[in-house]
Design an enzyme around this catalytic site. Sequence first.
Site, short mmCIF file in Angstrom:
data_model
loop_
_atom_site.label_atom_id
_atom_site.label_comp_id
_atom_site.label_asym_id
_atom_site.label_seq_id
_atom_site.Cartn_x
_atom_site.Cartn_y
_atom_site.Cartn_z
N TYR A 281 4.09 -2.63 17.47
CA TYR A 281 4.85 -3.51 16.58
C TYR A 281 5.05 -4.88 17.22
O TYR A 281 4.74 -5.92 16.62
CB TYR A 281 6.19 -2.87 16.25
N THR B 67 18.75 -6.35 10.25
CA THR B 67 19.24 -6.58 8.89
C THR B 67 19.53 -5.24 8.22
O THR B 67 18.84 -4.25 8.48
CB THR B 67 18.20 -7.38 8.08
N SER C 45 4.43 -4.76 6.77
CA SER C 45 4.34 -4.13 8.08
C SER C 45 5.34 -2.99 8.16
O SER C 45 6.47 -3.13 7.67
CB SER C 45 4.67 -5.13 9.21
N ASN D 124 0.82 -1.21 0.00
CA ASN D 124 0.00 0.00 0.00
C ASN D 124 0.85 1.26 0.00
O ASN D 124 0.34 2.38 0.01
CB ASN D 124 -0.97 0.01 1.19
N ASN E 175 -6.06 -12.15 6.65
CA ASN E 175 -6.48 -12.08 5.24
C ASN E 175 -5.55 -12.89 4.34
O ASN E 175 -6.01 -13.60 3.43
CB ASN E 175 -6.53 -10.63 4.77
#
Length: 311
Positions: A146, A176, A76, A34, A100
């Site tokens: 989170y 990372t 996320s 999105n 979903n």
Amino acid sequence: MSRKILVTGAAGFLGSHLCDSLLAAGNCVIGVDNLSTGNLANLSHLKQESRFSLLEQDISKPFDAGKVDFIFNFASPASPIDYTRLGPETLLVGSAGTINTLDLARKYGAGYLHASTSECYGDPEVHPQVETYWGRVNPIGPRSVYDEAKRFSEAAVMAYHRYYGVDTHLVRIFNTYGPRLQPNDGRVISNFMMQALQGKPLTIYGDGSQTRSFCYVSDLIDGILRLSHSQEHLPINIGNPDEWTILECAHEVLSVTGANSEIILQPLPQDDPTRRRPDITRARDLLGWEPKVKLRHGLEKSLEYFKTCVR
């Protein structure tokens, strides 16, 4: 054999690298994002790739991109700056978004891999962190949007495996870094690299004695792909077990960039973990995986990218 694969969070740092690796292996990839934190520039090199398509979609709302063979759920906000700015959205993508995508995997009989996080361990009392450790997380603190979203996601993934037989996998990702990491996301490596290249002081939160373990992105993607082909359903740590203090990391960045920036100390944010290091015994034993890129080499490999981010 070519597969049709759905990657949520495809325009993000990790998602875009994952898309590249899946395409390089001959698969067809549908990216979903999105763009709340993703960056289309991360996918610009795929504009002419006929085996890749991008669907601009919030996975927190029901959607169906058609039959797929495998789903990688990487959607996320992941940096403290982003998930504190988008708190409710982070909770939604970890809960409704995960459900979903699990429903899609169930509908199409697709394999499923969820990107979880070392933040599930919170500020740990067990060190290094093993997958059987349940963690120490503040459920109402500023990081909880989170941490708890990811912990709920893990519960949902395991439920769909146990109750519905979905072929699921869980990776707990440790710190990372590498090219395409957002330059302004507030994470250790990006902060230090950008400050050094801009001739600014390097900002350390706390006294610099807290530790992190930094995994180069190519190593991480290799571990994730190995996990996706495995029969393992319980969480697996993927990260580099080399442990660095934040102060040591700052000096390594200064050495790689050639900067002579001073180091300044700022107050430590609430609930910031004091120690972070993965136990990767299970990844070694079950996947034959361990990281190859040392921090110094990874920073050198990332340098040119961060130089392009300096304005």
